[in-house]
Scaffold this active site. Structure first.
Site, PDB file in Angstrom:
ATOM      1  N   ASP A  42      46.711  38.896  42.798  1.00 34.50           N
ATOM      2  CA  ASP A  42      47.776  38.467  41.889  1.00 34.50           C
ATOM      3  C   ASP A  42      47.570  39.027  40.489  1.00 34.50           C
ATOM      4  O   ASP A  42      48.449  38.905  39.629  1.00 34.50           O
ATOM      5  CB  ASP A  42      47.930  36.946  41.873  1.00 34.50           C
ATOM      6  CG  ASP A  42      46.653  36.211  41.534  1.00 34.50           C
ATOM      7  OD1 ASP A  42      45.663  36.854  41.157  1.00 34.50           O
ATOM      8  OD2 ASP A  42      46.646  34.966  41.651  1.00 34.50           O
ATOM      9  N   LYS A 116      44.010  35.201  50.511  1.00 38.30           N
ATOM     10  CA  LYS A 116      43.009  34.583  49.638  1.00 38.30           C
ATOM     11  C   LYS A 116      43.628  33.400  48.925  1.00 38.30           C
ATOM     12  O   LYS A 116      44.748  33.499  48.404  1.00 38.30           O
ATOM     13  CB  LYS A 116      42.454  35.589  48.624  1.00 38.30           C
ATOM     14  CG  LYS A 116      41.366  34.979  47.714  1.00 38.30           C
ATOM     15  CD  LYS A 116      40.562  36.039  46.977  1.00 38.30           C
ATOM     16  CE  LYS A 116      41.367  36.676  45.855  1.00 38.30           C
ATOM     17  NZ  LYS A 116      41.733  35.708  44.785  1.00 38.30           N
ATOM     18  N   GLU A 118      42.829  30.286  46.067  1.00 38.84           N
ATOM     19  CA  GLU A 118      41.954  29.825  44.993  1.00 38.84           C
ATOM     20  C   GLU A 118      41.735  28.318  45.076  1.00 38.84           C
ATOM     21  O   GLU A 118      42.647  27.560  45.377  1.00 38.84           O
ATOM     22  CB  GLU A 118      42.564  30.157  43.626  1.00 38.84           C
ATOM     23  CG  GLU A 118      42.555  31.640  43.283  1.00 38.84           C
ATOM     24  CD  GLU A 118      43.013  31.900  41.854  1.00 38.84           C
ATOM     25  OE1 GLU A 118      43.099  30.937  41.058  1.00 38.84           O
ATOM     26  OE2 GLU A 118      43.287  33.062  41.520  1.00 38.84           O
ATOM     27  N   GLU A 185      33.738  33.995  41.140  1.00 35.53           N
ATOM     28  CA  GLU A 185      34.120  34.690  39.911  1.00 35.53           C
ATOM     29  C   GLU A 185      33.494  34.061  38.679  1.00 35.53           C
ATOM     30  O   GLU A 185      33.593  32.843  38.474  1.00 35.53           O
ATOM     31  CB  GLU A 185      35.645  34.727  39.765  1.00 35.53           C
ATOM     32  CG  GLU A 185      36.098  35.470  38.508  1.00 35.53           C
ATOM     33  CD  GLU A 185      37.585  35.787  38.476  1.00 35.53           C
ATOM     34  OE1 GLU A 185      38.040  36.326  37.442  1.00 35.53           O
ATOM     35  OE2 GLU A 185      38.289  35.504  39.459  1.00 35.53           O
TER      36      GLU A 185
END
EC number: 2.1.2.11
Length: 257
Positions: A42, A116, A118, A185
């Site tokens: 994204d 994916k 989050e 991350e």
């Protein structure tokens, strides 16, 4: 390449390398660079579409760009990198049924073999579990989660003991739910190392040190194409300046002809 191949890579201690892509050219370059995984992230909202965050990206955008990326591949199917598409903001936070519908559209309409997601909050856990039960492979993403920046900002995560314990617990839960891999991350190196050593699925780091099972980078950051660089990505070239200077040379020379 299939999601299960990445799990096998971890078993063999083979480093996994991933890059983002957003169109056929970036997809082609990533494939020719021999990456294992291409993430249609994204981040393309900012890199490609000019938005200030990832939040405006739509389901239609991610499908469009995932197909564009795949059209850039030229290798045989079995030699192509694994394509994973991000689920945009509010395509999985809106309940299990809608999340299955939207993830299903990505898988049905593109060459992506996984999505994916989050976060690992209880409601997100239910969504991930449902997606996997429906046959859709899921890559997790914890630590700094950009879609949540309005709440948590873009600062490094896992710096307090409580935050570290939270991230470790989330990683364990994501593996138990059936995620085939997790992106960590912007967290401390040693925290990433501890998580990597405690799980059987591959840990892909971005700003999480070199102990991870693999690395992913936003290609535009790596090539120095953005004005604002994340603190954990050192550009390998100053691409924006290079292209600008060369194009300006051409423009100036053409004006003189």
């Amino acid at each position: 390449m299939l999601p299960s191949d990445l799990v096998n890579y971890k078993k063999k201690s083979r480093k996994i390398i991933a890059l983002t892509a957003w169109d056929s050219i970036s997809g082609s370059i990533a494939e020719q660079a021999n990456v294992d995984l291409v993430l249609v992230g994204d981040s393309l909202a900012m890199v490609c579409l000019g938005y200030k965050s990832t939040l405006p990206l739509t389901l239609e955008n991610i499908i469009y760009h995932t197909n564009a990326v795949s059209r850039g591949f030229k290798k045989k199917i079995e030699e192509q990198p694994l394509v994973v598409s991000d689920m945009p903001f509010l395509t999985y936070q809106c309940g299990e049924d809608k999340a299955v519908e939207y993830a299903g559209k990505i898988i049905q309409s593109t060459y992506a073999k996984a999505v994916k997601v989050e976060g690992a909050e209880p409601e997100i856990q239910k969504v991930i579990s449902r997606l996997i039960r429906m046959g859709i492979p899921v890559m997790g993403h914890i630590g700094l989660t950009p879609q949540s920046y309005l709440n948590i900002g873009l600062r490094k995560q896992g710096e307090s003991l409580a935050s570290q314990e939270k991230i470790k617990k989330e990683a364990s839960i994501l593996e138990e739910l059936g995620c085939f891999s997790i992106v960590l991350e912007h967290i401390p190196d040693l925290l990433a190392k501890e998580i990597k050593n405690s799980l059987t699925i591959p840990i892909i780091g971005i700003g999480a040190g070199n102990y991870c099972d693999g690395q992913v980078r936003v290609t535009a950051d790596l090539l120095g194409l953005n004005d604002d660089q994340p603190p954990f990505c050192q550009p390998i070239i100053q691409g924006k300046k290079l292209f600008k200077d060369k194009l300006k040379e051409w423009v100036d020379s053409e004006r003189l002809n």
